[in-house]
Design an enzyme around this catalytic site. Structure first.
Site, PDB file in Angstrom:
ATOM      1  N   GLN A  63       0.959  -1.286  -0.122  1.00  0.00           N
ATOM      2  CA  GLN A  63      -0.012   0.041   0.011  1.00  0.00           C
ATOM      3  C   GLN A  63       0.861   1.329   0.126  1.00  0.00           C
ATOM      4  O   GLN A  63       2.194   1.239   0.438  1.00  0.00           O
ATOM      5  CB  GLN A  63      -0.639   0.222   1.206  1.00  0.00           C
ATOM      6  CG  GLN A  63      -0.265  -0.154   2.345  1.00  0.00           C
ATOM      7  CD  GLN A  63      -1.200  -0.760   3.602  1.00  0.00           C
ATOM      8  OE1 GLN A  63      -2.198  -0.438   3.703  1.00  0.00           O
ATOM      9  NE2 GLN A  63      -0.256  -1.388   4.710  1.00  0.00           N
ATOM     10  N   GLN A  94      -8.531   4.025  19.655  1.00  0.00           N
ATOM     11  CA  GLN A  94      -7.766   3.179  19.961  1.00  0.00           C
ATOM     12  C   GLN A  94      -8.318   2.740  21.186  1.00  0.00           C
ATOM     13  O   GLN A  94      -8.128   1.178  21.517  1.00  0.00           O
ATOM     14  CB  GLN A  94      -6.368   3.771  20.225  1.00  0.00           C
ATOM     15  CG  GLN A  94      -5.803   4.478  19.170  1.00  0.00           C
ATOM     16  CD  GLN A  94      -5.016   3.781  17.710  1.00  0.00           C
ATOM     17  OE1 GLN A  94      -5.512   2.341  17.822  1.00  0.00           O
ATOM     18  NE2 GLN A  94      -4.365   4.371  16.942  1.00  0.00           N
ATOM     19  N   ASP A 118       0.202   0.822  13.309  1.00  0.00           N
ATOM     20  CA  ASP A 118       0.473   2.208  13.875  1.00  0.00           C
ATOM     21  C   ASP A 118       0.820   2.022  15.525  1.00  0.00           C
ATOM     22  O   ASP A 118       1.489   3.022  15.996  1.00  0.00           O
ATOM     23  CB  ASP A 118      -0.477   3.137  13.917  1.00  0.00           C
ATOM     24  CG  ASP A 118      -1.836   2.541  14.440  1.00  0.00           C
ATOM     25  OD1 ASP A 118      -1.859   2.980  15.664  1.00  0.00           O
ATOM     26  OD2 ASP A 118      -2.713   2.384  13.684  1.00  0.00           O
ATOM     27  N   GLU A 138       0.767  -8.125  11.748  1.00  0.00           N
ATOM     28  CA  GLU A 138       0.651  -6.869  10.848  1.00  0.00           C
ATOM     29  C   GLU A 138       1.232  -7.295   9.586  1.00  0.00           C
ATOM     30  O   GLU A 138       2.709  -7.564  10.010  1.00  0.00           O
ATOM     31  CB  GLU A 138       1.341  -5.712  11.446  1.00  0.00           C
ATOM     32  CG  GLU A 138       1.531  -4.410  10.728  1.00  0.00           C
ATOM     33  CD  GLU A 138       0.187  -4.248   9.943  1.00  0.00           C
ATOM     34  OE1 GLU A 138       0.275  -4.270   8.801  1.00  0.00           O
ATOM     35  OE2 GLU A 138      -0.634  -3.792  10.455  1.00  0.00           O
ATOM     36  N   ASP A 170       0.500 -12.966   7.094  1.00  0.00           N
ATOM     37  CA  ASP A 170      -1.134 -12.811   6.836  1.00  0.00           C
ATOM     38  C   ASP A 170      -1.884 -13.680   8.169  1.00  0.00           C
ATOM     39  O   ASP A 170      -1.753 -14.619   8.399  1.00  0.00           O
ATOM     40  CB  ASP A 170      -1.367 -13.892   5.557  1.00  0.00           C
ATOM     41  CG  ASP A 170      -3.098 -14.020   5.326  1.00  0.00           C
ATOM     42  OD1 ASP A 170      -3.772 -13.156   6.035  1.00  0.00           O
ATOM     43  OD2 ASP A 170      -3.262 -14.916   4.439  1.00  0.00           O
ATOM     44  N   ASP A 210      -7.939  -4.978  13.889  1.00  0.00           N
ATOM     45  CA  ASP A 210      -7.623  -3.436  13.719  1.00  0.00           C
ATOM     46  C   ASP A 210      -7.071  -3.158  12.326  1.00  0.00           C
ATOM     47  O   ASP A 210      -6.026  -2.891  12.134  1.00  0.00           O
ATOM     48  CB  ASP A 210      -7.011  -2.740  14.651  1.00  0.00           C
ATOM     49  CG  ASP A 210      -6.565  -1.109  14.325  1.00  0.00           C
ATOM     50  OD1 ASP A 210      -7.571  -0.685  13.595  1.00  0.00           O
ATOM     51  OD2 ASP A 210      -5.650  -0.707  14.576  1.00  0.00           O
ATOM     52  N   SER A 211      -7.691  -3.990  11.019  1.00  0.00           N
ATOM     53  CA  SER A 211      -6.861  -3.942   9.946  1.00  0.00           C
ATOM     54  C   SER A 211      -7.432  -2.799   9.014  1.00  0.00           C
ATOM     55  O   SER A 211      -8.351  -1.840   9.452  1.00  0.00           O
ATOM     56  CB  SER A 211      -7.490  -5.229   8.987  1.00  0.00           C
ATOM     57  OG  SER A 211      -8.788  -5.104   8.871  1.00  0.00           O
ATOM     58  N   SER A 212      -6.833  -2.580   7.945  1.00  0.00           N
ATOM     59  CA  SER A 212      -6.802  -1.687   6.957  1.00  0.00           C
ATOM     60  C   SER A 212      -8.227  -2.160   5.949  1.00  0.00           C
ATOM     61  O   SER A 212      -8.837  -3.135   6.408  1.00  0.00           O
ATOM     62  CB  SER A 212      -5.808  -1.271   6.080  1.00  0.00           C
ATOM     63  OG  SER A 212      -5.101  -2.389   5.431  1.00  0.00           O
ATOM     64  N   ASP A 213      -8.464  -1.155   4.850  1.00  0.00           N
ATOM     65  CA  ASP A 213      -9.433  -1.699   4.060  1.00  0.00           C
ATOM     66  C   ASP A 213      -9.824  -3.184   3.646  1.00  0.00           C
ATOM     67  O   ASP A 213      -8.767  -3.571   3.328  1.00  0.00           O
ATOM     68  CB  ASP A 213      -9.643  -0.714   2.827  1.00  0.00           C
ATOM     69  CG  ASP A 213      -9.886   0.746   3.043  1.00  0.00           C
ATOM     70  OD1 ASP A 213     -10.441   1.106   4.248  1.00  0.00           O
ATOM     71  OD2 ASP A 213      -9.204   1.706   2.580  1.00  0.00           O
TER      72      ASP A 213
END
Length: 338
Positions: A63, A94, A118, A138, A170, A210-213
């Site tokens: 990304q 958070q 993060d 992550e 993964d 808490d993942s991204s899109d």
């Protein structure tokens, strides 16, 4: 970081190619950063950038990563054109995604964090002295490196915690191996999972996603099979907490997700928090528990110590309970999924 719900409800991710193609476009025009439209067509959030305020811009294997200094919200982390956090309001997300499940559990000792590069969720989990094991998956190690460089005094403060095992792999493969106890050990996710499972392993008390899109590297984290793996990876009375989208923008989707989760978990609830720099200033959480008790998630079973409460800026026991009280338009829609 924040993620979004999709594949659990078989929602087609038709926007992913468009999103990636648009990343080459200039996100900062003059003094202003404008967020890419992803799952909220017709609206986007902007922040004014300080002069010479771009601190980092790179492309990882997965990304685009951007960090800039804003005029009013401190430093900002952006992934694939979407704001993940700002220093001014990150705690509202958070603290809630972490402390809602952690304080709903009587004694969480083993916690798994999915995503969260993060470091903000890790920071909050590490504040619980009862937690003995923190496993974190992550997939993008570059996000962690950027966070350590630019957010070391805000979110990325706990990567040296001795309870932490950080795996850049993964998470779907990791949890499947935790459950199955087998797989190709050349895969770092599977190798880490089997190493963890080889001990007398009772399962995770809390899993926080808490993942991204739900596109690209995070796509597998929103498939039904991943929720099945999370359930199987939990200890008795274990709790899962995932980001649950915005009531103002995706209520029908949220209702479908809640309905799907209730077919898998005995206790499912929806809570929300307010974050000014997230779409429509609001974001929610889907909480699932193996505890069949009434209101198992809504009432905290523990309270922060006096010392911990002084560190928190959003969460407290009253906010915990109140976060499950929804405005009538949303409550009415979600009642249909029961």
């Amino acid at each position: 970081m924040r993620g979004r719900l999709s594949a659990l409800c078989c929602i087609a991710i038709v926007q992913s190619k468009q999103i990636k193609n648009n990343m080459a476009a200039q996100l900062i025009d003059g003094d202003w950063f404008a967020e890419s439209e992803v799952m909220w067509p017709g609206q986007r959030f902007s922040l004014k950038v300080k002069k010479d305020g771009v601190l980092h811009r790179s492309r990882s294997k997965f990304q685009d990563i951007l960090v800039f200094q804003s005029e009013t919200y401190g430093k900002v982390l952006v992934l694939d054109g979407v704001i993940q956090l700002t220093e001014r309001d990150e705690f509202a997300y958070q603290e809630m995604i972490a402390h809602l499940p952690l304080f709903a559990h009587a004694e969480p000792k083993r916690v798994c964090i999915v995503g969260g590069g993060d470091g903000g969720v890790l920071r909050e989990v590490a504040r619980h002295s009862c937690v003995e094991v923190i496993d974190m998956c992550e997939i993008d190690e570059q996000v962690v490196a950027v966070a350590k460089e630019h957010f070391s005094d805000s979110t990325a403060t706990s990567f040296d915690d001795p309870r932490l095992t950080l795996v850049h792999a993964d998470a779907a493969a990791y949890l499947k191996a935790i459950v199955d106890g087998q797989g190709d050990t050349n895969d770092p996710a599977i190798a880490a999972a089997l190493k963890r499972r080889s001990a007398d392993w009772p399962g995770y008390d809390v899993i926080i996603v808490d993942s991204s899109d739900p596109v690209g590297p995070a796509e597998t984290l929103f498939a039904p099979a991943f929720y099945d793996s999370m359930k199987a990876a939990l200890a008795p009375n274990g709790i899962v907490c995932t980001q649950g989208e915005c009531l103002w923008l995706h209520l029908p989707l949220i209702a479908k997700v809640i309905q799907a989760c209730r077919a898998t978990f005995p206790s499912v609830e929806y809570a929300y928090t307010t974050v000014p720099t997230y779409p429509s200033g609001q974001i929610g959480f889907v909480l699932c528990s193996l505890d069949e008790g009434e209101r198992a998630l809504i009432r905290p079973t523990r309270a922060p110590t006096t010392a911990l409460q002084k560190l928190l800026r959003y969460y407290n026991p009253d906010v915990h309970a109140a976060s499950f009280v929804l405005p009538e338009f949303a409550a009415r829609e979600l009642r249909k999924s029961r």
